[in-house]
Design a protein around this motif. Structure first.
Motif, short mmCIF file in Angstrom:
data_model
loop_
_atom_site.label_atom_id
_atom_site.label_comp_id
_atom_site.label_asym_id
_atom_site.label_seq_id
_atom_site.Cartn_x
_atom_site.Cartn_y
_atom_site.Cartn_z
N ILE A 22 0.88 -1.16 0.00
CA ILE A 22 0.00 0.00 0.00
C ILE A 22 0.92 1.21 0.00
O ILE A 22 1.79 1.34 0.86
N LEU A 23 0.77 2.09 -0.98
CA LEU A 23 1.67 3.22 -1.18
C LEU A 23 0.99 4.53 -0.81
O LEU A 23 -0.12 4.81 -1.27
N ASN A 24 1.67 5.33 0.02
CA ASN A 24 1.26 6.70 0.26
C ASN A 24 1.90 7.53 -0.84
O ASN A 24 3.12 7.66 -0.90
N PHE A 57 1.67 3.16 12.37
CA PHE A 57 2.31 4.03 11.38
C PHE A 57 1.40 4.22 10.17
O PHE A 57 1.16 5.34 9.72
N LEU A 58 0.85 3.11 9.63
CA LEU A 58 -0.05 3.18 8.49
C LEU A 58 -1.33 3.92 8.86
O LEU A 58 -1.82 4.76 8.10
N LYS A 59 -1.88 3.63 10.03
CA LYS A 59 -3.11 4.29 10.48
C LYS A 59 -2.92 5.79 10.61
O LYS A 59 -3.74 6.57 10.14
N ASN A 60 -1.82 6.22 11.21
CA ASN A 60 -1.55 7.66 11.37
C ASN A 60 -1.34 8.33 10.02
O ASN A 60 -1.80 9.45 9.79
N SER A 61 -0.64 7.66 9.13
CA SER A 61 -0.41 8.20 7.79
C SER A 61 -1.73 8.35 7.05
O SER A 61 -1.99 9.38 6.40
N PHE A 62 -2.58 7.34 7.14
CA PHE A 62 -3.90 7.38 6.50
C PHE A 62 -4.73 8.53 7.07
O PHE A 62 -5.38 9.28 6.33
N ASN A 63 -4.70 8.69 8.39
CA ASN A 63 -5.47 9.77 9.02
C ASN A 63 -4.93 11.14 8.63
O ASN A 63 -5.70 12.09 8.46
N ASN A 64 -3.62 11.28 8.51
CA ASN A 64 -3.01 12.57 8.17
C ASN A 64 -3.18 12.96 6.71
O ASN A 64 -3.38 14.14 6.40
N TYR A 65 -3.07 12.00 5.79
CA TYR A 65 -3.05 12.31 4.36
C TYR A 65 -4.35 11.97 3.64
O TYR A 65 -4.56 12.42 2.52
N GLY A 66 -5.22 11.17 4.25
CA GLY A 66 -6.51 10.84 3.65
C GLY A 66 -6.42 9.69 2.66
O GLY A 66 -5.36 9.39 2.11
#
Length: 71
Positions: A22-24, A57-66
């Motif tokens: 899964i890529l940000n 880490f993934l959850k926080n990134s998802f919450n921060n960037y959408g």
């Protein structure tokens, strides 16, 4: 390489087992996993949308960037 949009799976991958990521797209960070790709993708999507993902880490990134920042 298979590409996924967060809201849709572009390929019919019902029983495909393998390694995926899964890529940000903003930070270029990747979460790498393995297993039945369709069921794991659905599980990740559900947990992230409900803020219940086990990977902080993934959850926080998802919450921060959408969700639109992830493929």
């Amino acid at each position: 390489m298979m590409t996924f949009k967060f809201d849709e799976i572009k390929y019919n991958i019902g029983g495909l087992v393998g390694v995926y990521w899964i890529l940000n797209t903003v930070t270029q960070d990747r979460y790498i996993g393995r297993g039945n790709i369709r069921s794991r993708w659905n599980r990740h999507k559900n947990m992230l949308e409900n803020n219940k993902h086990f990977n902080s880490f993934l959850k926080n990134s998802f919450n921060n960037y959408g969700k639109d920042s992830f493929i």
